[in-house]
Design an enzyme around this catalytic site. Sequence first.
Site, PDB file in Angstrom:
ATOM      1  CD  GLU A 109      -2.889  -1.315   2.238  1.00  0.00           C
ATOM      2  OE1 GLU A 109      -4.124  -1.229   2.185  1.00  0.00           O
ATOM      3  OE2 GLU A 109      -2.281  -1.633   3.277  1.00  0.00           O
ATOM      4  CD  GLU A 167      -3.816  -6.432   3.080  1.00  0.00           C
ATOM      5  OE1 GLU A 167      -3.132  -5.400   3.122  1.00  0.00           O
ATOM      6  OE2 GLU A 167      -3.946  -7.131   2.052  1.00  0.00           O
TER       7      GLU A 167
END
Length: 263
Positions: free
Chosen positions: A117, A137
Amino acid sequence: MDSTVLFEQQGAVALLTLNRPEKLNALNYATNDRLLSLLDQIEDDPGIAAVVLTGAGDRAFSAGGDIYEFTQSIEQGTDIAVKAFVNRGQRMTARLESFPKPIIVAVNGIAFGGGCEITEAAHLAIASERAVFAKPEINIGIPPTFGGTQRLPRLAGRKRALELLLTGDQFSAQRAYEVGLVNNVVPHEQLLSSAMEMAERILRHSPLAAARILSAVTRGINTTIDEGLEIEKQQFARMAGTCDCKEGLHAWIERRQPQYTGK
């Protein structure tokens, strides 16, 4: 002194290094806060015009959020987890994305979760051929929380992003290049020099013009074309009266190299 992120100045470039190699440079709360503090310091320093961000050690850029730490926050309740973990991480990636000086990420190894990210949020990215990416995730029962559900689809397209987000599968540096996550893939030993060389190519130009371009792109990319053009016009208007604008025009007319002052 907080050593979770190291700071070194090389000319007009700040080299920031995520520095928890024993934890694969996992992003604990102290690392996020330290990175934000250094960015504040760099923004206010007229002697720094660009940033290169990398990871310490031979294995990882960043393996993502510190799972042990944010698990404790989750166990304290959703409100605490959102405030301590999600808000902190989103604030950090938003700061990288909107930073007024160019940020180049040098991905030297694993870039999972929050490490991926950061790469998505940074203005530019170069990956070592050894770099490995993932959006893992989903493997621990959560969606990405530092902007990964929003920025990756904008970079890679909805279907390619959803494949990565829903499978959690690892992908190579070359695949990251193909989907638009990084600008280039280079031999590992050339990674930092390639990032610095990219920074130097940017530093030939007016830092004010670079800031206006960064602002126009960051603010305009999520608007309509008409709204984006208005933002572009505003950024031009902010630039037109500056000494750097006049110097750039005069230097072109006089066929010489411009001498920018950042004013």
